[in-house]
Enzyme design. Structure first.
Site, PDB file in Angstrom:
ATOM      1  N   PHE A 276      50.149  55.005  34.704  1.00  0.00           N
ATOM      2  CA  PHE A 276      50.303  53.631  34.220  1.00  0.00           C
ATOM      3  C   PHE A 276      48.918  53.084  33.893  1.00  0.00           C
ATOM      4  O   PHE A 276      48.026  53.094  34.741  1.00  0.00           O
ATOM      5  CB  PHE A 276      50.976  52.726  35.255  1.00  0.00           C
ATOM      6  CG  PHE A 276      51.205  51.329  34.731  1.00  0.00           C
ATOM      7  CD1 PHE A 276      52.308  51.043  33.941  1.00  0.00           C
ATOM      8  CD2 PHE A 276      50.304  50.306  35.001  1.00  0.00           C
ATOM      9  CE1 PHE A 276      52.521  49.754  33.436  1.00  0.00           C
ATOM     10  CE2 PHE A 276      50.497  49.033  34.487  1.00  0.00           C
ATOM     11  CZ  PHE A 276      51.618  48.751  33.705  1.00  0.00           C
TER      12      PHE A 276
ATOM     13  N   ASP B 205      40.859  55.521  35.582  1.00  0.00           N
ATOM     14  CA  ASP B 205      41.479  54.205  35.687  1.00  0.00           C
ATOM     15  C   ASP B 205      41.509  53.835  37.168  1.00  0.00           C
ATOM     16  O   ASP B 205      42.338  54.317  37.926  1.00  0.00           O
ATOM     17  CB  ASP B 205      42.891  54.261  35.102  1.00  0.00           C
ATOM     18  CG  ASP B 205      43.647  52.942  35.240  1.00  0.00           C
ATOM     19  OD1 ASP B 205      43.207  52.061  36.004  1.00  0.00           O
ATOM     20  OD2 ASP B 205      44.703  52.801  34.589  1.00  0.00           O
TER      21      ASP B 205
ATOM     22  N   LYS C  93      42.170  43.895  38.908  1.00  0.00           N
ATOM     23  CA  LYS C  93      42.884  43.553  40.135  1.00  0.00           C
ATOM     24  C   LYS C  93      41.961  43.048  41.246  1.00  0.00           C
ATOM     25  O   LYS C  93      41.581  41.904  41.276  1.00  0.00           O
ATOM     26  CB  LYS C  93      43.722  44.753  40.597  1.00  0.00           C
ATOM     27  CG  LYS C  93      44.980  44.965  39.758  1.00  0.00           C
ATOM     28  CD  LYS C  93      45.880  46.008  40.362  1.00  0.00           C
ATOM     29  CE  LYS C  93      47.159  46.206  39.562  1.00  0.00           C
ATOM     30  NZ  LYS C  93      48.114  45.108  39.701  1.00  0.00           N
TER      31      LYS C  93
END
Length: 427
Positions: free
Chosen positions: A157, A248, A277
């Protein structure tokens, strides 16, 4: 209003039904907000540390933390102070000018990572988009590849933009959004032979593979940690071929794994990596970091209006400094081991329902048996009823991502609440 008053208000939620709270209507909300989320019937209005309160005054242990985002928990004094100080000073100016807070944050990241350069944006998807663009320019200008391909992993993702959902190796996120962006190819995660075969096939007759974009630990793909040997071989392949290795770290970075960066768990350094985040502790910010040799962007080739503004960078720097100053990474390691140990003990009591506990630090997954009807969403709903907030990581994995300042007592309480929830859904 004084800083002390702000802190007291943040850490002392009003009682249910207080005059400060207006009635909340889910009907009004749903009539006004696009239905891009399947929401649980819960409206949260206040938090302190690892706990949040809904509009009815009910308290919950928050083991979602904004999906691995609220690094220091809710209303941490360092964040309250940083927000207050920066908003009173300067909150936004254009990147046409030098922004001291942006420079300080970039320098902190560089001093605490393998990076040489930093680009700031607003989210993980934007950070990954920047990495994809940088890799493509590098492919054209340095590797002389006319139509570059980036390898990504199945079950990965990487975001919700068109490029990043194409990079995401899950068809459910791509449905109805074709035509997708060309230039991506998927391989199985933790399978080095699949990578080697893909490169051999795609490069036949001409070099085409320019980069490998991969998560050190797959978050949305079921909390699946990377194998050390696999990632070390990836690094060797990239060294031998000139292919860029991109990590990532949007979900696993910023201390979530028990180390500042997930790549430290694997013993390899990426050429490019991304963060978001937890970087801002809940204040929107993203970053794309690179080694100097592949920093090929020139003025005008990539930009972000809000990216790296004084407000976001000032708060993010406070989060970074607090992580370091309060030795929070040690707490992540200790509480992560405590959580996994407790989850394994619970799994042993439900051998027909629970199959595996896995993760790093304070990003952990509890996998449900594939041959039963019980889903992760079922467990999450039951946990909410017990006062514990959890989040699925796919249909069969329950994810545990509390704030990094979670205490030993809070881990124990969460495990007890989980047992109550499991007793309900397995009865």
């Amino acid at each position: 209003m004084s800083l002390q008053t702000l802190i007291e208000q943040a850490t002392n939620p009003p009682e249910s039904g207080s005059a400060a709270s207006s009635p909340f209507s889910t009907d009004s909300f749903d009539a006004s907000v696009m239905s891009t989320y399947g929401r649980f019937p819960l409206a949260l209005e206040r938090g302190a540390g690892c706990r949040v309160w809904d509009t009815q005054g009910r308290e919950y242990l928050d083991f979602v933390a904004g999906i691995a985002t609220c690094t220091l928990g809710h209303a941490h004094p360092a964040m309250v102070e940083a927000v207050t100080r920066q908003i009173q000073k300067l909150h936004h100016v254009s990147n046409l000018y030098y922004i001291p807070e942006q420079g300080e944050l970039a320098q902190w990241i560089i001093q605490h990572s393998c990076a040489d350069r930093v680009f700031f944006c607003n989210s993980g998807a934007e950070a990954n988009e920047a990495a994809i663009k940088l890799a493509r320019k590098y492919a054209h200008t340095v590797l002389d590849i006319e139509k570059p391909i980036i390898l990504t992993a199945n079950a990965s993702f990487h975001g919700r933009t068109l490029a990043t959902i194409t990079a995401t190796g899950q068809a459910k996120y791509q449905k109805y959004f074709d035509p997708l962006v060309p230039g991506f190819h998927y391989v199985n995660y933790n399978d080095i032979s699949a990578v080697e075969a893909a490169i051999s096939e795609l490069d036949e007759g001409d070099y085409r593979v320019a980069a490998i974009l991969i998560e050190p630990l797959q978050g949305e793909g079921g909390v699946r940690p990377g194998d050390v040997e696999y990632f070390q071989k990836l690094r060797q392949i990239c060294d031998d071929t000139g292919i860029l290795l991109i990590f990532d770290e949007v979900q696993v970075g910023m201390g979530r794994s028990g180390k500042l960066w997930g790549y430290e768990y694997l013993g390899v350094e990426p050429d490019i990596f991304t963060s978001a985040k937890g970087l801002g502790g809940g204040i929107p910010i993203g970053a794309m970091m690179s080694k100097k040799f592949c920093d090929v962007f020139q003025p005008g080739e990539h930009a972000s209006t809000f990216g790296g503004n004084p407000f976001a960078c000032g708060v993010a720097l406070a989060v970074c400094q607090t992580l370091e100053r309060e030795n929070i990474l040690q707490n992540v390691e200790d509480r992560g081991e405590q959580l996994r140990s407790g989850l394994r003990a619970i799994a042993a009591k439900y051998p027909h329902h629970l199959t595996e506990v896995r993760g790093w630090g304070l990003i952990n997954g509890l996998e449900l048996a594939a041959d039963i009807q019980l889903t992760a969403a079922d467990v999450v709903k039951a946990a909410i009823n017990e006062g514990l907030l959890l989040v699925p990581a796919g249909p069969k994995v329950v994810r545990f991502v509390p704030p990094l300042i979670v205490t030993e007592a809070e881990i124990n309480t969460a495990l007890k609440l989980l047992e109550k929830a499991l007793a309900t859904v397995t009865a």
